[in-house]
Design a protein around this motif. Structure first.
Motif, short mmCIF file in Angstrom:
data_model
loop_
_atom_site.label_atom_id
_atom_site.label_comp_id
_atom_site.label_asym_id
_atom_site.label_seq_id
_atom_site.Cartn_x
_atom_site.Cartn_y
_atom_site.Cartn_z
N VAL A 30 5.36 17.25 -10.46
CA VAL A 30 4.53 16.57 -11.46
C VAL A 30 3.23 17.35 -11.69
O VAL A 30 2.77 17.49 -12.82
CB VAL A 30 4.25 15.11 -11.04
CG1 VAL A 30 3.22 14.46 -11.93
CG2 VAL A 30 5.54 14.31 -11.05
N GLY A 31 2.66 17.87 -10.62
CA GLY A 31 1.43 18.65 -10.76
C GLY A 31 1.64 19.89 -11.60
O GLY A 31 0.79 20.22 -12.45
N ILE A 32 2.75 20.56 -11.41
CA ILE A 32 3.06 21.74 -12.22
C ILE A 32 3.22 21.35 -13.69
O ILE A 32 2.67 22.01 -14.58
CB ILE A 32 4.32 22.45 -11.69
CG1 ILE A 32 4.03 23.11 -10.34
CG2 ILE A 32 4.82 23.48 -12.68
CD1 ILE A 32 5.26 23.59 -9.61
N SER A 33 3.94 20.28 -13.95
CA SER A 33 4.16 19.84 -15.33
C SER A 33 2.86 19.47 -16.02
O SER A 33 2.61 19.87 -17.17
CB SER A 33 5.10 18.64 -15.36
OG SER A 33 6.34 18.97 -14.78
N ILE A 34 2.02 18.71 -15.35
CA ILE A 34 0.74 18.31 -15.93
C ILE A 34 -0.17 19.52 -16.11
O ILE A 34 -0.87 19.65 -17.12
CB ILE A 34 0.07 17.22 -15.07
CG1 ILE A 34 0.87 15.93 -15.17
CG2 ILE A 34 -1.37 16.99 -15.50
CD1 ILE A 34 0.41 14.85 -14.22
N GLY A 35 -0.16 20.42 -15.15
CA GLY A 35 -0.99 21.62 -15.25
C GLY A 35 -0.62 22.50 -16.43
O GLY A 35 -1.50 22.97 -17.16
N ILE A 36 0.67 22.71 -16.64
CA ILE A 36 1.11 23.53 -17.77
C ILE A 36 0.77 22.84 -19.09
O ILE A 36 0.28 23.48 -20.03
CB ILE A 36 2.61 23.83 -17.67
CG1 ILE A 36 2.86 24.81 -16.53
CG2 ILE A 36 3.15 24.40 -18.98
CD1 ILE A 36 4.31 25.05 -16.23
N ALA A 37 0.99 21.53 -19.17
CA ALA A 37 0.67 20.80 -20.40
C ALA A 37 -0.83 20.86 -20.69
O ALA A 37 -1.24 21.04 -21.85
CB ALA A 37 1.13 19.36 -20.28
N ALA A 38 -1.65 20.73 -19.65
CA ALA A 38 -3.10 20.79 -19.84
C ALA A 38 -3.53 22.18 -20.29
O ALA A 38 -4.40 22.32 -21.16
CB ALA A 38 -3.82 20.39 -18.56
N GLN A 39 -2.94 23.22 -19.71
CA GLN A 39 -3.29 24.58 -20.11
C GLN A 39 -2.92 24.85 -21.57
O GLN A 39 -3.69 25.45 -22.31
CB GLN A 39 -2.58 25.61 -19.22
CG GLN A 39 -3.39 26.01 -18.03
CD GLN A 39 -2.86 27.28 -17.43
OE1 GLN A 39 -1.74 27.32 -16.95
NE2 GLN A 39 -3.67 28.31 -17.46
N ILE A 40 -1.74 24.41 -21.98
CA ILE A 40 -1.32 24.62 -23.36
C ILE A 40 -2.22 23.83 -24.31
O ILE A 40 -2.62 24.34 -25.36
CB ILE A 40 0.16 24.25 -23.53
CG1 ILE A 40 1.02 25.27 -22.79
CG2 ILE A 40 0.55 24.20 -25.00
CD1 ILE A 40 2.47 24.90 -22.69
N ALA A 41 -2.54 22.59 -23.96
CA ALA A 41 -3.43 21.79 -24.81
C ALA A 41 -4.80 22.44 -24.94
O ALA A 41 -5.36 22.49 -26.04
CB ALA A 41 -3.55 20.38 -24.25
N LEU A 42 -5.35 22.93 -23.85
CA LEU A 42 -6.64 23.59 -23.89
C LEU A 42 -6.58 24.86 -24.72
O LEU A 42 -7.45 25.11 -25.56
CB LEU A 42 -7.12 23.90 -22.47
CG LEU A 42 -8.44 24.66 -22.35
CD1 LEU A 42 -9.58 23.81 -22.91
CD2 LEU A 42 -8.71 25.03 -20.91
N ALA A 43 -5.54 25.65 -24.52
CA ALA A 43 -5.42 26.91 -25.24
C ALA A 43 -5.30 26.69 -26.75
O ALA A 43 -5.94 27.38 -27.54
CB ALA A 43 -4.21 27.69 -24.74
#
Length: 97
Positions: A30-43
């Motif tokens: 779950v941490g990996i999934s949320i981290g990737i989603a947050a990075q893409i949203a920020l980018a």
């Protein structure tokens, strides 16, 4: 990775080791999934456009934020690690024997 798994599950009793391992794995996924989603949203929010140059600058900012968070996590982990004195190690070994 094996050392992290052992550290995360070592305090669990044998009856709870399966539960601890499962929670560790779920938290990791779950941490990996949320981290990737947050990075893409920020980018994409920083990029402000769809040109390759804008996306590269957005991902640059996203990676810098991720590096900062990793550094913060490292400092936090080092600050919260329990200090093991030689006397505590000897007491643990005597208790295990």
């Amino acid at each position: 990775m094996a050392a992290v798994t052992v550290a995360a599950t070592s305090a669990a009793s044998p009856a709870e080791s399966g539960l601890a391992s499962g929670l560790f794995n779920v938290t990791q996924q779950v941490g990996i999934s949320i981290g990737i989603a947050a990075q893409i949203a920020l980018a994409t929010s920083v990029a402000g456009g769809t040109s390759p140059e804008a996306l590269v600058s957005g991902y640059h900012v996203s990676y810098l934020v991720a590096i900062g968070l990793i550094g913060l996590a490292l400092v936090t982990a080092l600050a919260l690690l329990p200090r093991r004195t030689p006397a505590a190690v000897a007491a643990e070994e005597a208790q295990a024997a």
